[in-house]
Design a protein around this motif. Structure first.
Motif, short mmCIF file in Angstrom:
data_model
loop_
_atom_site.label_atom_id
_atom_site.label_comp_id
_atom_site.label_asym_id
_atom_site.label_seq_id
_atom_site.Cartn_x
_atom_site.Cartn_y
_atom_site.Cartn_z
N GLU A 35 24.76 33.03 36.83
CA GLU A 35 25.06 33.97 35.56
C GLU A 35 26.04 35.16 35.85
OE1 GLU A 35 22.11 36.87 32.82
OE2 GLU A 35 21.29 35.35 33.96
N ASN A 36 25.92 35.57 37.06
CA ASN A 36 26.85 36.89 37.55
C ASN A 36 28.24 36.24 37.20
OD1 ASN A 36 26.81 35.09 39.89
ND2 ASN A 36 27.17 36.81 41.11
N ILE A 37 28.80 35.06 37.35
CA ILE A 37 30.21 34.60 37.14
C ILE A 37 30.33 34.84 35.72
CG2 ILE A 37 31.82 32.96 37.42
CD1 ILE A 37 30.63 32.13 40.16
N THR A 38 29.57 34.37 34.96
CA THR A 38 29.85 34.39 33.49
C THR A 38 29.88 36.02 32.97
OG1 THR A 38 28.65 32.29 33.03
CG2 THR A 38 28.62 33.81 31.35
N ARG A 39 28.94 36.53 33.54
CA ARG A 39 28.88 38.19 33.15
C ARG A 39 30.03 38.85 33.51
NH1 ARG A 39 25.47 39.87 29.08
NH2 ARG A 39 23.43 38.72 29.23
N GLN A 40 30.58 38.64 34.84
CA GLN A 40 31.66 39.06 35.30
C GLN A 40 33.09 38.64 34.58
OE1 GLN A 40 32.06 41.74 37.61
NE2 GLN A 40 34.07 41.85 36.78
N THR A 41 33.22 37.55 34.16
CA THR A 41 34.06 36.85 33.41
C THR A 41 34.12 37.73 31.96
OG1 THR A 41 33.98 34.64 34.47
CG2 THR A 41 35.10 34.76 32.25
N TRP A 42 33.03 37.71 31.12
CA TRP A 42 32.91 38.35 30.24
C TRP A 42 33.38 39.97 30.23
CZ3 TRP A 42 32.95 37.22 25.00
CH2 TRP A 42 32.69 38.17 24.34
N THR A 43 32.95 40.50 31.13
CA THR A 43 33.42 42.09 31.30
C THR A 43 34.81 42.07 31.52
OG1 THR A 43 31.22 42.49 32.56
CG2 THR A 43 32.88 43.95 33.01
N ARG A 44 35.48 41.00 31.97
CA ARG A 44 36.84 41.16 32.47
C ARG A 44 37.66 41.09 31.13
NH1 ARG A 44 36.89 37.42 37.71
NH2 ARG A 44 36.61 38.96 39.22
N PHE A 45 37.07 40.29 30.10
CA PHE A 45 37.77 40.12 29.06
C PHE A 45 37.78 41.46 28.17
CE2 PHE A 45 35.77 35.43 28.70
CZ PHE A 45 36.89 35.04 29.30
N LEU A 46 36.81 42.41 28.31
CA LEU A 46 36.83 43.55 27.63
C LEU A 46 37.69 44.75 28.18
CD1 LEU A 46 33.16 43.03 26.28
CD2 LEU A 46 35.13 42.52 25.19
N ASP A 47 38.02 44.34 29.46
CA ASP A 47 38.52 45.51 30.53
C ASP A 47 40.20 45.64 29.97
OD1 ASP A 47 39.44 47.08 32.35
OD2 ASP A 47 38.12 46.49 33.90
N ASP A 48 40.76 46.62 29.60
CA ASP A 48 42.06 46.50 29.35
C ASP A 48 42.92 46.46 30.39
OD1 ASP A 48 41.80 46.74 26.56
OD2 ASP A 48 41.93 48.70 26.46
N ARG A 49 42.17 46.87 31.56
CA ARG A 49 43.09 47.09 33.04
C ARG A 49 43.01 45.49 33.81
NH1 ARG A 49 39.26 51.04 35.53
NH2 ARG A 49 37.84 49.52 34.59
N GLU A 50 42.40 44.46 33.42
CA GLU A 50 42.24 43.30 33.46
C GLU A 50 43.69 42.35 32.83
OE1 GLU A 50 40.64 41.49 35.82
OE2 GLU A 50 39.28 43.12 36.47
#
Length: 151
Positions: A35-50
């Motif tokens: 689950e932590n990979i899924t959550r981190q992936t989702w967080t990256r989508f919303l981060d303009d620096r990614e």
């Protein structure tokens, strides 16, 4: 059909597609992504620096497809390139042009970022997807290898 970037409120609708995509490639049950990979992936989508972005396809107000892209440097081009890492549509949306529209939208993301190439890979047994890919891109003959790196 509407193709658009994900927003924070899409998580619950995006997650079943993400799980379906991963299950297609054998990542389900005992082999599911943590689950932590899924959550981190989702967080990256919303981060303009990614350099990672996510698009979704909507039909009749329901999210029925996803595409995830990564912009990165290339040693063989001056411009960055765009990797279409994940592409998935719900079974009921297949054959309705959703995947084709997502690929076209990923090309637009690439162009907007100054990239001059969009590329992706799929498993050799994914005949349904390959039938579409052969119409919208060129198979360039490469074979992909991978090796995990010890932490």
């Amino acid at each position: 059909m509407i193709i658009r970037p994900v927003d924070r409120n899409d998580y619950e609708a995006w997650l079943p597609l993400w799980d379906g995509y991963n299950a297609f490639y054998g990542r389900a049950g005992e082999t599911a992504l943590p689950e932590n990979i899924t959550r981190q992936t989702w967080t990256r989508f919303l981060d303009d620096r990614e350099p990672v972005d996510a698009l979704v396809a909507e039909l009749d107000g329901k999210i029925v497809g996803l595409a995830h892209t990564i912009i990165h440097r290339s040693t063989t081009r001056l411009a960055d390139v765009c990797y279409l890492q994940d592409l998935f549509t719900t079974p009921e949306a297949r054959g309705q042009g959703v995947a084709r529209a997502l690929i076209y939208a990923a090309k637009q993301v690439a162009a907007a970022a100054g990239c001059n190439r969009l590329y992706w890979q799929t498993h050799q047994t994914n005949h349904t997807a390959r039938a579409l890919y052969d119409k919208v891109a060129e198979h360039q003959g490469f074979i992909v290898y991978g090796s995990d790196v010890p932490a």
